[in-house]
Motif scaffolding. Structure first.
Motif, PDB file in Angstrom:
ATOM      1  N   UNK A 230       0.849  -1.187   0.000  1.00  0.00           N
ATOM      2  CA  UNK A 230       0.000   0.000   0.000  1.00  0.00           C
ATOM      3  C   UNK A 230       0.883   1.234   0.000  1.00  0.00           C
ATOM      4  N   UNK A 231       0.299   2.345  -0.388  1.00  0.00           N
ATOM      5  CA  UNK A 231       1.043   3.595  -0.244  1.00  0.00           C
ATOM      6  C   UNK A 231       0.165   4.671   0.363  1.00  0.00           C
ATOM      7  N   UNK A 232       0.825   5.607   1.010  1.00  0.00           N
ATOM      8  CA  UNK A 232       0.144   6.744   1.620  1.00  0.00           C
ATOM      9  C   UNK A 232       0.016   7.842   0.581  1.00  0.00           C
TER      10      UNK A 232
ATOM     11  N   UNK B  58      -4.228   9.413   3.059  1.00  0.00           N
ATOM     12  CA  UNK B  58      -5.027   8.204   2.857  1.00  0.00           C
ATOM     13  C   UNK B  58      -4.131   7.067   2.388  1.00  0.00           C
ATOM     14  N   UNK B  59      -4.649   5.856   2.549  1.00  0.00           N
ATOM     15  CA  UNK B  59      -3.894   4.673   2.154  1.00  0.00           C
ATOM     16  C   UNK B  59      -4.520   4.089   0.900  1.00  0.00           C
TER      17      UNK B  59
ATOM     18  N   UNK C 215      -3.231  -2.109   7.754  1.00  0.00           N
ATOM     19  CA  UNK C 215      -3.021  -1.774   6.350  1.00  0.00           C
ATOM     20  C   UNK C 215      -2.198  -0.490   6.223  1.00  0.00           C
ATOM     21  N   UNK C 216      -2.529   0.475   7.085  1.00  0.00           N
ATOM     22  CA  UNK C 216      -1.747   1.714   7.113  1.00  0.00           C
ATOM     23  C   UNK C 216      -0.283   1.409   7.417  1.00  0.00           C
ATOM     24  N   UNK C 217      -0.043   0.569   8.418  1.00  0.00           N
ATOM     25  CA  UNK C 217       1.340   0.245   8.779  1.00  0.00           C
ATOM     26  C   UNK C 217       2.057  -0.491   7.645  1.00  0.00           C
ATOM     27  N   UNK C 218       1.298  -1.244   6.859  1.00  0.00           N
ATOM     28  CA  UNK C 218       1.925  -1.961   5.735  1.00  0.00           C
ATOM     29  C   UNK C 218       2.481  -0.998   4.694  1.00  0.00           C
ATOM     30  N   UNK C 219       1.939   0.223   4.655  1.00  0.00           N
ATOM     31  CA  UNK C 219       2.448   1.175   3.677  1.00  0.00           C
ATOM     32  C   UNK C 219       3.892   1.570   3.990  1.00  0.00           C
ATOM     33  N   UNK C 220       4.375   1.222   5.179  1.00  0.00           N
ATOM     34  CA  UNK C 220       5.763   1.514   5.540  1.00  0.00           C
ATOM     35  C   UNK C 220       6.700   0.347   5.223  1.00  0.00           C
TER      36      UNK C 220
END
Lengths: 321, 506
Positions: B78-80, B85-86, B170-175
């Motif tokens: 994912x990306x921010x 937003x994700x 999911x947000x943390x996965x963007x990292x």
């Protein structure tokens, strides 16, 4: 001479060994914990302990010291705490900037200072002799970063002739760009170093001018030029070479400021970053290499003095550092 | 000091302004391309103060490696987006089980690493394990430790089981960067899937990226990017003035802005950062245990004047820990707003009618000393005497952060979504409210992001009313660029600087 060389080399090695002990101990006395830099927000004590273990800072100091010395003996400067990359290759790549910078500045400073200092002494009663003397006095008072900023403003920002800072990413593979990048930093160091060297050359020349042997040589019929060349120059150069050695060494170490002003990837900026991050292997590596360079410069200065001045040959001189 | 820790606080060397997120969301990017063709084969020079420590973001690469490589060289599932937003990136799609504990991700087809290898579920598993591994220094490690199991039923499916519900998963996965599981020496080289490949990194000097011909998505709008690294803001500005670089990712010296502001060759953009300047009380030490005292101090300081004197017109006022780019933002600047009469009354009610004296631990780098002096003069007007104690970042870490030996301190907090720290009673500021702690826990276990947002809004309001800390202002995120440039990111949500949409006119 061979015996002298051997003794002088032994002296150099002992100095280096002493310096490495002092370096190691002093660094460990600084407040702060390098492990702090390696853990993330909210890290618990066990994570910090793990970080300490990973970099080896939890082991007893004597053990850490022998580990370091063992690495040095194998020509390995260790691994950075922060980047976990080896220190040695980075030091050598930084030397590609710092050595040309320092040497070029040194040569330019000598080229300025020798004639300027001589004229300031020999023609001290003329207006330009006095002016040279005054300007060199002023030059000593100028902070090097300020001079660097002025040169950037004039030659980079306004005239656009030279880059304001930085060094080409491919380094000396782009020789023209590399040289252009070094012009302003070299001039900055050379002007400041040249100013103080001019003072030394001037006072050494004044000593010679007032000396008995010069008067005697003149009385024996030598022209002023010949008397100066045969006797004056040799005598004046002995103290000046001592100073040159010290100036060269301090420029090498003092490049931090100039490298920062001109954004040069040299040894000085590596040292500054290492200190800010408590990265002991980096600090130790840079300081060890600089110490070695300083000792070698002192060695070379001694040798040159002995060649010039036979009177020194009778004793082991350690006076040039 | 301290690079990885700059996520929490920064030093002179690891200054903390988080940089920018991109591009993908809406047209809010730096200057619209005002007509005219751009050069598809231009190289963009980027000036930055944040050199990577190494190239591995799980091995202490620091803020610099995120800036240079995130989104450009490496991509996540994912990306921010620029507005926080994700969105899906390498994940084509994903499903969450009814109990919220199992996430099944389907990978995008046709994705190749720079080495030519095809992306498979094995690489995703490897990359996730790398972040939560024993030696990981990733800032997201603790957030992702909820991962209990990673299964790879087939080459394009990844099934992750969590030990407890985590709405931020999911947000943390963007990292998390997806790295080729067979790649070697990631500290000095790379193997990602992004629109650029690493050309060369010269330590202490520059890092260059080249457009990747085999990229699965839309190709980068420029041929390559070179990040040039500087140690001080003056050298950085000089580089921009002499066209050695085209854009400066984060302007740190407000005084230098004038030379760009009134010059048509440059564009100055004022975006939102996530860096907050805090006057953090020790809520467990007298007199700041008393909510009225904290409210009084907050009301006695004119934040607007402080911001004006530090940043001169840039930056924003905030009434809480939440910046506008966090989903649970609400304008709370009216809560405990500047009102000296109210401050005096609150002090009297709390039994400090004659004022009191406290020591303010002040980090020794800008803007803290300036802010401390200002606060001292403001609080003197309501009878409070401030003793300024200047400390180094290292002392701050030991004295304040670890030993909690302080009354109040100044500190910049850079992370987005860091309101949740108020739910941790063991955090250095010692804010301990059972209700808030419960809300934060419930928010993380919430079934939907809407429910999470609702709960965190409550936390936001409660901590603001309680004056858990005094949030002085939100830093500006100032990007200065050559007018030939467009499409660069302007908001500072993270340390990222997506470069692939940057267009440069010939």
């Amino acid at each position: 001479m061979a015996r002298y060389l051997l003794r002088r080399l032994a002296f150099l090695l002992v100095s280096l060994a002493l310096a490495s002990v002092v370096l190691f101990v002093l660094l460990r006395m600084l407040p702060g914990d390098p492990a702090n830099a390696l853990t993330s927000v909210g890290a618990g004590p066990e994570q910090i302990a793990a970080a300490r273990h990973a970099i080896g800072s939890d082991r007893p100091l004597p053990e850490q010291f022998t580990h370091w010395i063992g690495q040095l003996a194998r020509g390995d400067l260790g691994t950075s705490f922060v980047s976990s990359l080896p220190v040695g290759p980075e030091v050598s790549s930084r030397l590609n900037v710092t050595i040309p910078l320092t040497l070029a500045a040194f040569v330019l400073a000598v080229l300025i200072a020798v004639p300027a200092g001589f004229i300031a002494a020999y023609k001290r009663r003329t207006w330009y002799g006095a002016l040279l003397s005054g300007v060199s006095q002023l030059g000593i008072a100028i902070p090097v970063f300020w001079l660097g900023m002025i040169l950037i403003a004039v030659f980079a920002l306004n005239a656009g002739w030279l880059p304001a800072g930085g060094f080409p990413q491919d380094g000396w593979a782009e020789p023209a760009e590399a040289i252009r990048s070094l012009v302003l930093p070299v001039v900055t160091i050379a002007l400041v170093m040249g100013a103080s060297l001019t003072r030394y050359v001037r006072s050494a020349t004044l000593d010679v001018l007032g000396s008995d042997y010069l008067r005697t040589a003149r009385a024996l019929g030598a022209s002023f030029g010949r008397a100066m060349w045969r006797h004056g120059l040799r005598n004046a150069s002995v103290p000046v070479i001592s100073i040159l050695g010290i100036e060269l060494a301090s420029t090498l170490l003092g490049a931090v400021v100039v490298e920062s002003v001109f954004a040069l990837p040299g040894l000085g900026s590596m040292l500054a970053t290492g200190i800010a991050q408590h990265d002991y292997p980096v600090i130790q590596g840079v300081l060890f290499v600089s110490t070695l360079a300083v000792l070698l410069i002192g060695f070379a200065a001694d040798l040159i003095q002995r060649i010039i001045d036979p009177r020194l040959r009778g004793r082991l001189s350690g006076g040039s550092r | 000091m301290n690079i990885t820790k700059s996520a929490l606080y920064g030093g002179a060397t690891a200054a903390t302004l988080a940089l920018t997120l991109t591009a993908c969301g809406g047209g809010s990017n730096g200057g619209s391309a005002s007509g005219g063709a751009y050069d598809k084969n231009a190289t963009v020079g980027v000036g930055s103060l944040y050199e990577p420590q190494n190239l591995d973001n799980t091995a202490g690469g620091g803020q610099g490696v995120t800036e240079a490589l995130a989104g450009n060289v490496y991509e996540g599932l994912f990306r921010l987006t620029d507005d926080g937003k994700v969105e899906k990136l390498l994940a084509q799609d994903y499903k969450v089980s009814g109990d919220g504990l199992t996430y099944t991700f389907t990978l995008r087809d046709g994705v190749k690493f720079h080495s030519g290898k095809k992306l498979t579920s094995q690489d995703v598993k490897y990359s996730l394990e790398k972040v939560i591994g024993k030696d990981s220094q990733s800032a997201r490690k603790s957030n992702l430790e909820v991962i209990k199991d990673i299964a790879t039923p087939d080459a394009k499916t990844v099934k992750v089981t969590l030990s407890k519900k985590s709405i931020s998963f999911v947000y943390n996965l963007s990292y998390v960067w997806i790295v080729n599981s067979e790649a070697k020496s990631l500290k000095t080289s790379e193997d990602g899937t992004g629109p650029y490949t690493l050309n060369k990194w010269t330590r202490g000097s520059a890092l260059s990226l080249d457009r990747f011909a085999g990229y699965w998505g839309r190709a980068a709008a420029n041929k390559g990017v070179v990040f040039h690294y500087y140690k001080n803001a003056t050298a950085l500005n000089n580089a921009l003035l002499t066209n050695a670089v085209d854009v400066v990712t984060s302007e740190q010296s407000p005084d230098a802005l004038d030379q760009f502001k009134n010059n048509q060759n440059y564009k100055v953009s004022d975006g939102d950062s996530t860096t907050k300047l805090l006057l953090a009380f020790n809520d467990k030490a007298k007199p700041f245990t008393d909510v009225r005292v904290r409210q009084a101090v907050s009301s006695a300081i004119d934040d607007k004047k402080l911001l004006e004197s530090v940043w001169g017109g840039y930056g924003k006022l905030i009434g809480s820990m939440v910046p506008p780019t966090d989903p649970w933002y609400e304008d709370l600047t009216k809560v405990n707003a500047y009102d000296t009469a109210r401050a005096k009354k609150l002090l009297k009610d709390a039994g400090y009618g004659n004022g009191f004296t406290f020591t303010l631990d002040t980090p020794n780098y800008d803007p803290h000393p300036t802010a401390a002096t200002f606060i001292k003069s403001q609080l003197a007007k309501v009878g409070i005497t401030v003793k300024i104690n200047t400390i180094t970042p290292d002392e701050w870490y030991t004295k304040v952060y670890k030993n909690r030996d302080f009354a109040a301190t100044l500190q910049e907090h850079v992370n987005d979504r860091d309101l949740v720290w108020y739910g941790n009673p063991d955090f250095y500021w010692g804010y301990d409210n059972k209700q808030v702690t419960r809300w934060v826990e419930q928010a993380e276990a919430a079934p939907t992001t809407a429910a999470q947002t609702e709960l965190l809004k409550k936390v936001n309001r409660k901590t603001a009313e309680d004056a858990a800390s005094d949030w002085l202002y939100l830093y500006p995120q100032i990007v200065v660029a050559n007018s030939k440039l467009s499409g660069y990111p302007v908001n500072g949500l993270n340390s990222q600087f997506y470069a692939y949409d940057i267009q440069k006119k010939g």
